[in-house]
Design an enzyme around this catalytic site. Structure first.
Site, PDB file in Angstrom:
ATOM      1  N   LYS A 207     -56.083 -16.496 -16.676  1.00  0.00           N
ATOM      2  CA  LYS A 207     -57.460 -16.573 -17.168  1.00  0.00           C
ATOM      3  C   LYS A 207     -58.420 -15.976 -16.145  1.00  0.00           C
ATOM      4  O   LYS A 207     -59.249 -15.150 -16.462  1.00  0.00           O
ATOM      5  CB  LYS A 207     -57.792 -18.038 -17.469  1.00  0.00           C
ATOM      6  CG  LYS A 207     -59.191 -18.256 -17.996  1.00  0.00           C
ATOM      7  CD  LYS A 207     -59.405 -19.704 -18.383  1.00  0.00           C
ATOM      8  CE  LYS A 207     -60.872 -19.963 -18.676  1.00  0.00           C
ATOM      9  NZ  LYS A 207     -61.146 -21.355 -19.035  1.00  0.00           N
ATOM     10  N   GLU A 213     -50.411 -17.532  -7.051  1.00  0.00           N
ATOM     11  CA  GLU A 213     -49.008 -17.415  -7.463  1.00  0.00           C
ATOM     12  C   GLU A 213     -48.821 -16.225  -8.393  1.00  0.00           C
ATOM     13  O   GLU A 213     -47.892 -15.425  -8.240  1.00  0.00           O
ATOM     14  CB  GLU A 213     -48.568 -18.690  -8.220  1.00  0.00           C
ATOM     15  CG  GLU A 213     -48.437 -19.933  -7.371  1.00  0.00           C
ATOM     16  CD  GLU A 213     -49.729 -20.725  -7.291  1.00  0.00           C
ATOM     17  OE1 GLU A 213     -50.828 -20.136  -7.460  1.00  0.00           O
ATOM     18  OE2 GLU A 213     -49.651 -21.937  -7.041  1.00  0.00           O
ATOM     19  N   GLY A 267     -57.480 -23.287 -19.788  1.00  0.00           N
ATOM     20  CA  GLY A 267     -56.152 -22.715 -19.566  1.00  0.00           C
ATOM     21  C   GLY A 267     -55.060 -23.480 -20.303  1.00  0.00           C
ATOM     22  O   GLY A 267     -54.170 -22.893 -20.922  1.00  0.00           O
ATOM     23  N   ARG A 268     -55.129 -24.802 -20.266  1.00  0.00           N
ATOM     24  CA  ARG A 268     -54.058 -25.614 -20.874  1.00  0.00           C
ATOM     25  C   ARG A 268     -54.185 -25.690 -22.397  1.00  0.00           C
ATOM     26  O   ARG A 268     -53.364 -26.321 -23.048  1.00  0.00           O
ATOM     27  CB  ARG A 268     -54.060 -27.005 -20.248  1.00  0.00           C
ATOM     28  CG  ARG A 268     -55.403 -27.705 -20.240  1.00  0.00           C
ATOM     29  CD  ARG A 268     -55.386 -28.922 -19.316  1.00  0.00           C
ATOM     30  NE  ARG A 268     -56.689 -29.561 -19.200  1.00  0.00           N
ATOM     31  CZ  ARG A 268     -57.637 -29.199 -18.334  1.00  0.00           C
ATOM     32  NH1 ARG A 268     -57.446 -28.173 -17.514  1.00  0.00           N
ATOM     33  NH2 ARG A 268     -58.783 -29.853 -18.275  1.00  0.00           N
ATOM     34  N   GLU A 353     -53.854 -32.979 -16.620  1.00  0.00           N
ATOM     35  CA  GLU A 353     -54.934 -32.182 -16.044  1.00  0.00           C
ATOM     36  C   GLU A 353     -56.239 -32.491 -16.788  1.00  0.00           C
ATOM     37  O   GLU A 353     -57.321 -32.388 -16.233  1.00  0.00           O
ATOM     38  CB  GLU A 353     -54.601 -30.690 -16.117  1.00  0.00           C
ATOM     39  CG  GLU A 353     -55.455 -29.837 -15.211  1.00  0.00           C
ATOM     40  CD  GLU A 353     -54.924 -28.421 -15.025  1.00  0.00           C
ATOM     41  OE1 GLU A 353     -54.263 -28.149 -14.014  1.00  0.00           O
ATOM     42  OE2 GLU A 353     -55.183 -27.575 -15.897  1.00  0.00           O
ATOM     43  N   HIS A 384     -28.788 -41.312 -21.473  1.00  0.00           N
ATOM     44  CA  HIS A 384     -27.757 -41.489 -20.444  1.00  0.00           C
ATOM     45  C   HIS A 384     -28.338 -41.357 -19.053  1.00  0.00           C
ATOM     46  O   HIS A 384     -27.594 -41.144 -18.089  1.00  0.00           O
ATOM     47  CB  HIS A 384     -26.634 -40.478 -20.676  1.00  0.00           C
ATOM     48  CG  HIS A 384     -25.971 -40.687 -22.005  1.00  0.00           C
ATOM     49  ND1 HIS A 384     -24.893 -41.542 -22.174  1.00  0.00           N
ATOM     50  CD2 HIS A 384     -26.281 -40.214 -23.233  1.00  0.00           C
ATOM     51  CE1 HIS A 384     -24.556 -41.541 -23.457  1.00  0.00           C
ATOM     52  NE2 HIS A 384     -25.381 -40.764 -24.130  1.00  0.00           N
ATOM     53  N   LYS A 504     -55.344 -25.861  -3.214  1.00  0.00           N
ATOM     54  CA  LYS A 504     -55.191 -24.400  -3.224  1.00  0.00           C
ATOM     55  C   LYS A 504     -55.871 -23.782  -2.008  1.00  0.00           C
ATOM     56  O   LYS A 504     -55.323 -22.934  -1.325  1.00  0.00           O
ATOM     57  CB  LYS A 504     -55.858 -23.806  -4.475  1.00  0.00           C
ATOM     58  CG  LYS A 504     -55.178 -24.050  -5.790  1.00  0.00           C
ATOM     59  CD  LYS A 504     -55.900 -23.202  -6.845  1.00  0.00           C
ATOM     60  CE  LYS A 504     -55.738 -23.739  -8.228  1.00  0.00           C
ATOM     61  NZ  LYS A 504     -56.533 -23.044  -9.227  1.00  0.00           N
TER      62      LYS A 504
HETATM   63  O1  F6P Z   1     -54.457 -24.906 -11.008  1.00  0.00           O
HETATM   64  C1  F6P Z   1     -55.008 -25.236 -12.209  1.00  0.00           C
HETATM   65  C2  F6P Z   1     -55.239 -24.073 -13.120  1.00  0.00           C
HETATM   66  O2  F6P Z   1     -56.555 -23.647 -12.987  1.00  0.00           O
HETATM   67  C3  F6P Z   1     -54.909 -24.458 -14.549  1.00  0.00           C
HETATM   68  O3  F6P Z   1     -55.904 -25.154 -15.159  1.00  0.00           O
HETATM   69  C4  F6P Z   1     -54.609 -23.137 -15.140  1.00  0.00           C
HETATM   70  O4  F6P Z   1     -53.940 -23.265 -16.358  1.00  0.00           O
HETATM   71  C5  F6P Z   1     -53.792 -22.513 -14.051  1.00  0.00           C
HETATM   72  O5  F6P Z   1     -54.408 -22.954 -12.855  1.00  0.00           O
HETATM   73  C6  F6P Z   1     -53.694 -21.025 -14.072  1.00  0.00           C
HETATM   74  O6  F6P Z   1     -54.947 -20.413 -13.993  1.00  0.00           O
HETATM   75  P1  F6P Z   1     -55.152 -18.910 -14.381  1.00  0.00           P
HETATM   76  O7  F6P Z   1     -54.784 -18.722 -15.804  1.00  0.00           O
HETATM   77  O8  F6P Z   1     -56.586 -18.610 -14.103  1.00  0.00           O
HETATM   78  O9  F6P Z   1     -54.237 -18.088 -13.507  1.00  0.00           O
END
Ligand code: F6P
Length: 540
Positions: A207, A213, A267-268, A353, A384, A504
């Site tokens: 987003k 990452e 995002g979620r 979240e 199990h 972060k």
């Molecule tokens: O770390 C939280 C977050 O902001 C989430 O809410 C989001 O889904 C994820 O990181 C990834 O964010 P982006 O889509 O901006 O890379």
């Protein structure tokens, strides 16, 4: 409601009622009221809910519904669907429901018809997916795409990854999807293993397009591709999904090959929009639209059904009932479907979240527990592993059991066995086995206590005809709205996530301490505390 819901008379009434009901067992509730099995059910779209195995009576439901009214749920639903800025800490509308509104609807928010925007992006995704699936789109060497690798994390990974696993049977164009999220290099190494750069398409999903990452993994993927096919190949093998065109261009992806969304999609809550591109390529635009129609069915149910027959409302209120009155801390989600094996992980971000907050939307501290802990595994594997604790442990863990009537494949009656296990578990959890019943089977007296099954463990059972794109959309929308209702009762902003920011930033600040030529001085400003300082030295 503005202010503290726990000071309302509705909350007090529930507290009193809990005192009266806490000692009553499900066995008694069913004996006194056999009709509850028929009555305590709800239907929405293809989903059928049995909530009769809850430690609740009609009176409980009435009191919980009164709490929802007191919390202003009706007005809140209208505010969300109307595009009001209910994400107050970020001053944004919350309009994931617009991602699945039919083309002919109109919703003007901040002067813009968002439904038209949504369909423009869906059309662009459909056209692009069609070109990949028909092999019209070729990689740099002229070969068609065989594998799509989605690089994203959190909401830019969990949704499409979960849904691809759930709907793999519909991936009919011979295109597989893989998903990379973790900064651990093992993740991308595993995802690239065995792939041919000439037939691989990367979808960089972020987003913000600033997430460490994702950008790191994207750079690694770019290097892998360029080493094999040269710099010119990038435009045929990289596309982006983002709200941030400037950053996409800066990374070197042609913004013609960027699929957008908007700040009013969290995002979620985003995989039913452009973040679902990898899924759409795999299952095709038609199936993807069937999934959106499934979401929309539940949106409409949520928006219009009376609260007493409203599935998300009922399930959310029962969540509040256990969380805040019984002191339960978690909810297990137990899909009796191997294809839904990533569903609990997906729900963890969606729910935790969203509602893991300790201040209300107005900034004042909450006075009740918020944020159920969601966890789970598919049945029967869980049986199990951890069901022992569910049956005989000291903790109360309400659970959602999810099953499907129709299998994709059936081998030697395995599907019926799967469903028999689901039904047996919910019954055993509710009704247990008493000491007398166990002794009556001839069990030695000293063993009887070990075999007693206390029962009285509440469950919801959700049944659907078959796991299809539509029913998956319905299930996800159900939980999205459960989150919304719980967040409304607790008064929190379910749509921000400030709590993930500090860690972060600190990781970025700390990295040089791990990689600098010389270890940092113990007093260095980059080392936040003595424990971390010692761990840095140990790591080095
Ligand atoms: O770390 C939280 C977050 O902001 C989430 O809410 C989001 O889904 C994820 O990181 C990834 O964010 P982006 O889509 O901006 O890379």
């Amino acid at each position: 409601m503005n202010g503290d819901i726990t000071r309302s008379q509705e909350w007090a009434a529930l507290g009193k009622h809990h005192g009266e009901l806490a000692g009553i067992r499900l066995r008694e509730l069913f004996a006194d009221d056999p009709g509850r099995a028929e009555r305590m059910t709800a239907a929405a779209g293809d989903l059928y809910l049995d909530y009769s195995k809850h430690r609740a009576t009609s009176e409980t439901i009435g009191l919980l519904l009164a709490l929802a009214e007191r919390a202003g749920l009706r007005e809140r639903i209208a505010a969300m669907f109307g595009g009001e800025h209910i994400n107050v800490s970020e001053d944004r509308a919350v309009l994931h429901v617009a991602l699945r509104m039919p083309r002919e609807t109109r919703l003007v928010v901040d002067g813009q018809d968002v439904v038209a925007d949504v369909h423009a992006v869906l059309d662009k995704m459909s056209a692009f997916s069609g070109r990949i699936r028909s092999q019209e789109w070729k990689g740099a060497t002229g070969r068609p795409i065989e594998t799509v690798v989605n690089i994203g994390i959190g909401g830019s990974d969990l949704g499409p990854a979960m849904a691809y696993e759930a709907l793999r049977d519909y991936a009919d164009a011979g295109i597989a999807a893989r998903f990379v999220s973790n900064i651990d290099p093992a993740d991308i190494t595993g995802a690239l293993a065995g792939l041919d750069p000439a037939t691989t398409l990367f979808v960089i999903s972020s987003k913000t397009f600033t997430t460490l990452e994702t950008l790191t993994n994207a750079r690694v993927a770019r290097r892998w591709l360029v080493d094999a096919l040269g710099e010119d190949a990038v435009s045929r093998h990289f596309v982006a999904v983002s709200t941030n065109a400037a950053k996409v261009a800066e990374f070197g992806i042609d913004t013609d090959n960027m699929f957008g969304f908007w700040d009013w999609v969290g995002g979620r809550y985003s995989y039913d929009g452009a973040i679902g591109l990898s899924l759409m390529i795999a299952i095709g635009p038609e199936r993807f639209r069937e999934m959106l129609a499934g979401f929309h069915t539940i949106d409409e149910h949520f928006r219009t059904a009376p609260f007493e027959a409203n599935m998300p409302v009922l399930m959310a209120l029962l969540g509040v009932w256990y969380n805040d009155f019984f002191g339960a801390e978690s909810r297990a989600v137990l899909p009796y479907s191997q294809r839904l094996h990533r569903f609990p992980a997906y729900l963890q971000q969606l729910t935790m979240e969203s509602n893991g907050k300790s201040v209300r939307a107005d900034g004042t501290p909450v006075t009740a527990g918020t944020g159920e802990i969601f966890w789970g595994e598919p049945g029967t594997n869980g049986q199990h592993a951890f069901y022992q604790l569910l049956h005989q442990g000291t903790r109360l863990v309400p659970a959602d059991f999810i099953g499907f009537a129709e299998p994709f494949e059936d081998r030697e009656g395995m599907h019926d066995q799967l469903v028999a296990n689901l039904l047996a578990q919910t019954s055993a959890l509710a009704f247990g086995r008493t000491a007398e019943e166990i002794a009556g089977e001839g069990t030695a007296a000293e063993i009887v206590p070990h075999k007693v099954m206390p029962g009285n463990r509440p469950t919801s059972t959700i049944l659907a005809p078959k796991l299809t794109p539509s029913t998956l959309g319905q299930l996800v929308a159900l939980y999205e709205h459960i989150v919304f209702v719980e967040g409304t009762i607790w008064g929190v902003d379910s749509f921000d996530q400030w709590g993930v920011e500090l860690g972060k930033k600190m990781a970025l600040d700390l990295e040089p301490a791990l990689t600098s030529a010389e270890p940092p001085e113990p007093s260095a400003a980059t080392l936040p505390d003595p424990s971390t300082e010692r761990l840095v030295r140990r790591y080095r």
